[in-house]
Motif scaffolding. Sequence first.
Motif, PDB file in Angstrom:
ATOM      1  N   THR A  97      -3.790 -10.019  -1.966  1.00  0.00           N
ATOM      2  CA  THR A  97      -2.300 -10.075  -1.586  1.00  0.00           C
ATOM      3  C   THR A  97      -1.229 -11.167  -2.148  1.00  0.00           C
ATOM      4  N   GLU A  98      -0.377 -11.017  -1.607  1.00  0.00           N
ATOM      5  CA  GLU A  98       0.662 -12.084  -2.061  1.00  0.00           C
ATOM      6  C   GLU A  98       1.203 -12.513  -0.269  1.00  0.00           C
ATOM      7  N   MET A  99       1.089 -13.918  -0.081  1.00  0.00           N
ATOM      8  CA  MET A  99       2.029 -14.339   1.015  1.00  0.00           C
ATOM      9  C   MET A  99       3.266 -14.871   0.569  1.00  0.00           C
ATOM     10  N   CYS A 159     -11.031 -11.866   5.044  1.00  0.00           N
ATOM     11  CA  CYS A 159     -10.783 -12.863   3.919  1.00  0.00           C
ATOM     12  C   CYS A 159     -11.982 -12.637   3.162  1.00  0.00           C
ATOM     13  N   LEU A 160     -11.834 -13.949   1.397  1.00  0.00           N
ATOM     14  CA  LEU A 160     -12.552 -14.619   1.251  1.00  0.00           C
ATOM     15  C   LEU A 160     -12.781 -15.475   0.763  1.00  0.00           C
ATOM     16  N   ILE A 161     -13.345 -16.616   1.152  1.00  0.00           N
ATOM     17  CA  ILE A 161     -13.310 -17.953   1.185  1.00  0.00           C
ATOM     18  C   ILE A 161     -13.654 -18.166  -0.556  1.00  0.00           C
ATOM     19  N   ALA A 162     -12.653 -19.053  -0.924  1.00  0.00           N
ATOM     20  CA  ALA A 162     -12.415 -19.490  -2.269  1.00  0.00           C
ATOM     21  C   ALA A 162     -12.772 -21.198  -2.197  1.00  0.00           C
ATOM     22  N   TYR A 212      -5.050 -14.068  -9.543  1.00  0.00           N
ATOM     23  CA  TYR A 212      -3.250 -13.088  -8.577  1.00  0.00           C
ATOM     24  C   TYR A 212      -3.539 -13.282  -7.379  1.00  0.00           C
ATOM     25  N   GLY A 213      -2.616 -13.505  -6.915  1.00  0.00           N
ATOM     26  CA  GLY A 213      -2.931 -13.105  -4.705  1.00  0.00           C
ATOM     27  C   GLY A 213      -2.990 -14.494  -5.343  1.00  0.00           C
ATOM     28  N   THR A 252      -4.367  -8.475   9.647  1.00  0.00           N
ATOM     29  CA  THR A 252      -2.649  -8.618   9.227  1.00  0.00           C
ATOM     30  C   THR A 252      -3.062  -9.185   7.862  1.00  0.00           C
ATOM     31  N   PRO A 253      -3.298  -8.119   6.333  1.00  0.00           N
ATOM     32  CA  PRO A 253      -3.114  -9.162   5.386  1.00  0.00           C
ATOM     33  C   PRO A 253      -2.343 -10.068   4.625  1.00  0.00           C
ATOM     34  N   LEU A 254      -2.133 -10.769   4.381  1.00  0.00           N
ATOM     35  CA  LEU A 254      -1.717 -12.623   3.406  1.00  0.00           C
ATOM     36  C   LEU A 254      -0.074 -11.911   3.819  1.00  0.00           C
ATOM     37  N   LYS A 255       0.250 -10.665   3.083  1.00  0.00           N
ATOM     38  CA  LYS A 255       1.378 -10.453   2.136  1.00  0.00           C
ATOM     39  C   LYS A 255       2.412  -9.718   3.737  1.00  0.00           C
TER      40      LYS A 255
END
Length: 448
Positions: free
Chosen positions: A189-191, A168-171, A223-224, A153-156
Amino acid sequence: MEIRDDYKFLRIKDAFKALHLHVNLIGVIVELGFHTGSDCSCTLKIVDPWHSGSGLPVKFIARTIRALPRVESIGDIVLLSRVKIVLVNGKITALCNEATSSFALFNGKLDEEFIPYQLSPKFQMREHDKNFLSNLREWMITYNFEDGSCCFTPLKDIKEGEYSNLSCLIAHISKDDKDRWYIFVWDGTEMPPCNIVVKSERLPLCVEPEMLPTHVLREFPTYGSVLRIIVEKVSEKQAIHCLQPGQHVKFLNLFFQVNMGLWNATFTPSTKMQYILSREMQVFIPQREKLSSRWNPIARCISPSHSGITGVAHEDAPFVTLMDILTYRNVTAKFRCVVRFVQVRPRDVRNFHDVNGKFKLLAILEDATARIKASLYADEGDKFFGCDPSDEEALAKKLKKLLGGEEMEEVPRNPPWVQCCLFSFYRNKMDQWGSRRFRIFDTWINAS
């Protein structure tokens, strides 16, 4: 890569047919579960060149947590001696019991030495094992693990109170003063924006106790949304050393929740981490190119939609995100953004002006990337509301419109997206970054 009988390593595809037998196995770790302190056990999943499915589960049981495997990275290699093939919850599983079995863990990278970074006391390394390790490392260069049983599931699209898988990527990874860990993850993506249900407490700017320093935030994508995964249990913390910023990781069975209008996720007893091939990793690079205009600090132009509730005097200025603003290279600058006003102080419009009649208001603004505090001051505050300071009814009506409802009401608020202009300034010349603040200007609420 040949398997010779005198080495007695069983191919993983054949292990599925060896129920109740003791076997020796070698495989690449593609999925990692967490230690369960109740029975000193943990699980992982392994593959080899002859098994293209989702992998063979391996369950480790020991007398102490320290005796369990401490995998340094998903994609490492494990050698297993005298593990028993059993059924666990109806699934074929290799059982590595400390009393009768042994194991060794090796780095999965091609040019590493053949020295295990962890081995159990009974494990005996053989010279011929190096051939298997070398061949597995070569095979891993082109291997791509795909577990068709998992949907991500994408964060959006995440939902509060539900369990989901996330690629996901670890930031970033950090720890607070209470030994609570935070994993910051991003998928571009945007939550979804959250309803605001808190009516009295001051809303925090972030999930973690304090906002990260600017030099750390500059490593984030601008962004995101960046999701915080909160790690509190000792068994979960022991898996964090597998993660590094920049890694692409798949988490299975994360629990998503909202607190104070901010998304976070937590591990569950069934949470696992899956392997992602390094050559497939994407690297996020914050866009910080400079243009000539004093208004245009960011090269890319973000064009989010807004409600039209507010107007600004600088329609030609590009939109930027709040993360762009937080990480901008200069202390002072001007920006145009699309945000939500999630909270203001004071709440009572009768207190918007001080004893000298000067307007003073502090707002918490948010977008998909961050929250910040921004002030409205003096003439800019009167311009923003466009009301006679004595017209409390008109002020309250516009404030309610801006906040998506009255802050003291029990019903959840859904603040609208509005555009506004901000400028940054400092209060202490000797500590310009430490005293950096934001103020709203040349913005107003449009007439109904």
